[in-house]
Design an enzyme around this catalytic site. Structure first.
Site, PDB file in Angstrom:
ATOM      1  CG  HIS A 153      -1.711   1.224   1.476  1.00 14.84           C
ATOM      2  ND1 HIS A 153      -3.052   1.316   1.167  1.00 14.84           N
ATOM      3  CD2 HIS A 153      -1.373   2.432   1.975  1.00 14.84           C
ATOM      4  CE1 HIS A 153      -3.492   2.525   1.468  1.00 14.84           C
ATOM      5  NE2 HIS A 153      -2.496   3.226   1.966  1.00 14.84           N
ATOM      6  CD  GLU A 154       1.719   3.556   3.705  1.00 18.27           C
ATOM      7  OE1 GLU A 154       1.908   4.611   3.072  1.00 18.27           O
ATOM      8  OE2 GLU A 154       0.716   3.386   4.432  1.00 18.27           O
ATOM      9  CG  HIS A 157       0.590   6.176  -0.652  1.00 15.98           C
ATOM     10  ND1 HIS A 157      -0.484   6.855  -1.179  1.00 15.98           N
ATOM     11  CD2 HIS A 157       0.116   5.554   0.458  1.00 15.98           C
ATOM     12  CE1 HIS A 157      -1.548   6.641  -0.413  1.00 15.98           C
ATOM     13  NE2 HIS A 157      -1.214   5.850   0.579  1.00 15.98           N
ATOM     14  CG  ASP A 164      -4.524   6.800   1.625  1.00 16.34           C
ATOM     15  OD1 ASP A 164      -4.011   5.704   1.333  1.00 16.34           O
ATOM     16  OD2 ASP A 164      -4.052   7.578   2.469  1.00 16.34           O
TER      17      ASP A 164
END
Ligand SMILES: [Ca+2]
Ligand SMILES: [Ca+2]
Length: 935
Positions: A153-154, A157, A164
């Site tokens: 997830h990170e 980014h 998000d």
């Protein structure tokens, strides 16, 4: 349109700040994960990082349809951890440039993993921050899911600039499906099942119940949370709820929820995360791998930090005599040696012209005396040619006096001259293991100089010969350690200079705040007379220091320095400096200090451009990141000065208002477009920050992994502990007034046409459009863009409305126009508002109307389509009972097709929430069914 396209392209160009990650055949290599030097030794941190990344590699591989995996990772171990045979030495890697940092949160703010991300859609983030507790405490699995999934997830980014898909501030939104309104959780995809639960706790006992509708907002009541079923079959999305075990994919075009009120939609033009990833250069540079699992298991190397070793390699060629360069170099390098370089560092000094000489062998700074000894090795005269490679080789020689190799060492290389022979040492420099920071001085410094920094991950600076910009001094002040050991770091509070006429004064105030005060130096420089100007400095307790209290060294007659004993008094330090020379001269004041205590992190500033090299006519963005520990500092006044080779400077105010170049309001990242390209060549950036007691406060980070409130399993609701929040009062008390100055390094601009340019910059995209309903009108508000992005003034606005969000995005021109003939744009940054009654717009059922806006400048250049705002309009229904509705709800005669009636009492009143508004609406043509509503 070409400019518009180039703007879009700009946002897809990766911004590499420090990160050296390479992508080869789908495998990411050279990922650096650094452990903060404050953390005590704990090998479980290393082990759990390794387990996390290995598992994440498979997860990433599948989520990206067999395309990407984690191949090789370097973990940086703090200096103070006891050495082990398997630890190698760091080379050019450092904590400051790491892709992932492991560090304690500030103020025990919680363990939410997050990515510091402040570029546009598709732009890389700065770093991922994991707390040690996140890596060590397995009970957090219930909240964030497996660490591996969180890492992916990170990573999305950080690497691909996606955002998000949840939104803590707007967890629900109104939607209309088949003519019926519903309330949805801000999510992707919409297929995740669960219940809307509100939890109330007294002491340790908590109860849960299903949420009720808020009759005013038409959404769920405050505190309501969407709690998912634990077993799910839904594979998307990782950017929403990676914690669910079924979630193994990103939302793509078919599963994306463009209606959700989240950052992904706002920033990425309502596109899915997978579409953005597919647009990345990572994606276009690779192809899918024909394998069911990653072709390599992730490999790890453990690198340990070592003592800082710096060799100054200083140009003393003949050209260093002009513009007083050699003396200015002395002033600046002296500040570096006496005030900036950290205690316990090793320093050596080399000078070069056509040959190179060692003027000081490596010395460890263990006392103030060593610092003074080193200043005696600084050059005071110049002559001869320029041989940069000879200087660099000699620098390497100095470092090798102590160490067997150059790994992790630093060279500070300053030159003002041309050198055609620079290429001969490029390969050696690249493979040396040393980090080369470069300082280009004056307009003739060799153009290839920055290659040394680029190859080795060093900093790049450029100083002009304009004395009143203090350029050279700021440059040396910017070369602090990248070790992450903030407690020893020198912090620049002030750096200002001005030309002062005979007998005139330079006055000012510098605030010493409570986070600094150790080793505080006040330095006054001047450039003509041989004796100091008259100085009066008064501390907050009215203690006075005069010229006689300052030290003027025998060697350098144009610097006076005062070190404040102990910890400097907190508050405003006033100074008055009079030019007592027989002609005007430039006088400057520089103030540096170090953190007052190990326990309180100082307020720090990092400033930089969005890229190092820019081709006209792409715009650039200036960023300043103001923080205390890891918490953003809000409400500061941030001024940026961009200086060009000719010495002409542009001053701009950076804003944290979520408009223009600033993607997020109140995240402590202050931003502004830069378009004042006056010519080709080098530019430098410097920022001044002022925080006033009344206005500054701390805020929270964005781009975090979702904290799942709980799960439903076999009908049972199992809530997690509520997410820890720090109250505003708690964090506010820590900050007072402060001053900071920071150099943002240098950048190079190319392809600026000679002889001036025509207008090539359209107004910037409006990203904060909001719509409300009030007094039977639609009210729109947004921040005005400028003529050139966020500077100047646009000429007109085009506003469109549609029942289809995607039509508005894709075919803006074809959507229904709103008459904006009365609307005249204000200067950039002004809050605009506009009201109108929607005409020529037919509504048959409950519906949502979407709005978007574009601005046009006087060269007919048009901004991109704005973020899209919405108003929910509902046909009166049972829920919206007309009982008690007032007869006085007069309609306006202007309205032809559509009538909006605000039913006041006994019904749901129309009230705005953050992103949408509910009104009861009646369609005139279909009146019969609504006879009870009197028009
Ligand atoms: Ca911001
Ligand atoms: Ca323009």
């Amino acid at each position: 349109m070409r400019v518009f396209k180039s703007l879009v392209l700009l946002f897809l160009v990766p911004v590499v700040r420090g990160s050296r990650v390479q992508l080869k055949n789908g495998g990411y290599e050279d990922i650096v994960i650094a452990i903060n030097p404050e953390l005590p030794e704990d090998h479980n941190i290393i082990r759990n990082i390794q387990d996390m990344v290995k598992e994440a590699s498979t997860y990433l591989f599948n989520a990206t349809k067999q395309r990407f995996f984690f191949k090789a990772v370097k973990i940086i171990i703090p200096l103070h951890w006891p050495p082990k045979p398997e630890y190698l030495s760091v080379k050019t890697e450092s904590y400051d440039k790491a892709d992932v940092i492991v560090a304690n949160p500030f103020l025990k703010y919680g363990d939410d993993p997050y990515t510091l991300q402040y570029g546009g859609c598709g732009e890389k983030g700065r770093y991922i921050h994991f707390t040690p507790n996140f890596l060590l405490n397995d009970t957090l699995h219930n909240i964030y899911g497996s660490r591996a999934k969180v890492f992916v997830h990170e990573w999305a980014h950080l690497r691909w600039g996606v955002f998000d898909e949840y939104n803590y501030d707007a967890p629900f939104y109104l939607s209309v499906n088949s003519g019926k309104k519903t309330v949805e959780a801000t999510s992707c995809s919409t297929d995740i099942t669960g219940k809307y639960i509100v939890q109330s706790c007294t002491g340790n006992s908590c109860t849960t119940r299903e949420c009720e509708y808020d009759q005013q907002t038409k959404l769920y009541e405050a505190g309501c949370k969407f709690v998912p079923e634990k077993p799910q079959n839904v594979p998307a999305s990782i950017m929403y709820m990676q914690s669910l075990s079924s979630v193994v994919e990103f939302c793509d075009q078919s599963t994306h929820n463009e209606k959700a009120t989240n950052m992904q939609n706002k920033m990425c033009n309502y596109k899915s995360t997978w579409e953005v990833i597919m647009n990345s250069t990572d994606f276009s540079n690779t192809s899918a791998i024909n394998s069911s699992s990653p072709p390599f298991e992730t490999s790890f190397s453990l690198l340990q930090t070592k003592d800082r070793v710096v060799c100054l390699v200083l140009d003393v060629s003949g050209s260093m005599i002009v513009y007083n360069r050699i003396n200015r170099l002395y002033q600046a390098a002296e500040i570096f040696l006496l005030q900036i370089i950290e205690m316990d560092s090793w320093v050596g000094i080399v000078t070069f012209h056509s040959t190179a000489q060692i003027t000081c062998n490596l010395k460890q700074i263990v006392t103030e005396n060593v610092r003074h000894d080193l200043t005696k090795c600084l050059p005071t005269s110049a002559g001869g040619g320029t041989n940069i490679c000879a200087g660099v080789y000699k620098g390497f020689e100095v470092i090798k006096q102590k160490y067997s190799n150059l790994d992790g060492s630093e060279i500070v290389l300053l030159t003002d001259g041309e050198d055609r022979g620079m290429n001969i040492c490029l390969t050696e420099v690249k493979n040396s293991g040393s980090i080369i920071h470069t300082i280009a001085l004056g307009p003739n410094a060799v153009r290839e100089l920055e290659q040394f920094s680029d190859m080795t991950g060093g900093l790049k600076f450029y100083a002009t010969d304009t004395v009143d910009s203090n350029g050279l001094i700021d440059t040396f002040s910017g070369i602090s350690s990248g070790s992450g050991n903030i407690s020893e770091r020198s912090i620049q509070l002030e750096s200002t200079a001005q030309s002062v006429a005979v007998k005139q004064w330079m006055n000012g105030t510098v605030t010493v705040d409570s986070t600094v005060g150790k080793d505080t130096f006040f330095v006054v420089t001047w450039d003509r007379s041989t004796s100091p100007p008259d100085i009066l400095l008064r501390d907050p307790k009215e203690k006075e220091y005069r010229t006689s209290n300052f030290t003027v060294s025998d060697l350098n007659l144009q610097t006076a320095r005062l070190k404040i004993a102990g910890t400097a008094e907190v508050g405003g330090w006033l100074h008055w400096i009079q030019n007592n020379h027989t002609e005007s001269q430039v006088i400057s004041m520089i103030v540096t200090s170090r953190p007052a205590s190990l326990a309180v992190p100082p307020v720090t500033v990092k400033a930089h451009m969005n890229k190092d090299t820019n081709n006209f006519s792409n715009p650039m963005v200036i960023y300043a990141e103001v923080s205390q520990g890891f918490l953003p500092v809000l409400g500061a006044t941030v001024m940026a000065t961009v200086e060009q080779e000719t010495g002409s400077a542009v001053e701009l105010r950076l804003l944290d208002d979520g408009s223009g170049a600033d993607i997020m309001k109140n995240d402590g990242i202050y931003s502004k477009y830069f378009t004042s390209f006056k010519g080709n060549g080098r530019y430098n950036l410097k920022v001044h920050i002022q925080g006033r007691n009344q206005t500054v406060r701390l805020g929270h980070r964005q781009s975090r992994a979702l904290y799942v409130p709980g799960y439903i399993e076999n009908g049972d609701i199992k809530m997690n502990a509520p997410r820890p929040e720090v109250s505003d009062d708690e964090i506010q008390a820590k900050l007072g007034s402060f001053n900071r100055v920071a150099s943002g390094g240098s950048f190079v601009v190319k392809n600026v046409p000679s002889g001036g340019t025509t207008d090539v910059f359209p107004p910037c995209k409006i990203v904060d459009l909001e719509a409300q309903y009030e007094e039977d009108k639609i009210h729109l508000s947004w921040t005005a863009p400028g003529n050139d992005l966020d500077e100047g003034q646009a000429e007109r606005y085009i506003i469109k409305m549609s029942e289809s969000l995607l039509d508005l995005r894709n075919t803006f021109e074809n959507a229904t126009s709103v008459n904006t003939s009365s609307l005249v744009p204000n200067p950039a940054g002004t809050k605009e508002s506009f009201q109108f009654r929607p005409e020529n717009f037919t509504i048959e059922n409950d519906t949502i109307i979407y709005f978007a806006i574009r601005a046009v400048d006087n060269a007919s250049l048009t901004s991109e389509v704005s973020s899209i705002a919405q108003v929910a309009l509902f046909v009166t229904s049972k829920e919206c009972s007309p009982a008690g509705a007032s007869n006085d709800d007069a309609i306006n005669e202007d309205i032809n097709v559509l009538t909006i009636v605000l039913i006041v009492a006994g019904c749901v009143a129309a009230l705005l929430i953050a992103v949408s508004i509910t009104v009861c609406i009646l369609h005139k043509k279909n009146r019969r069914g609504f006879d009870e509503i009197r028009m």
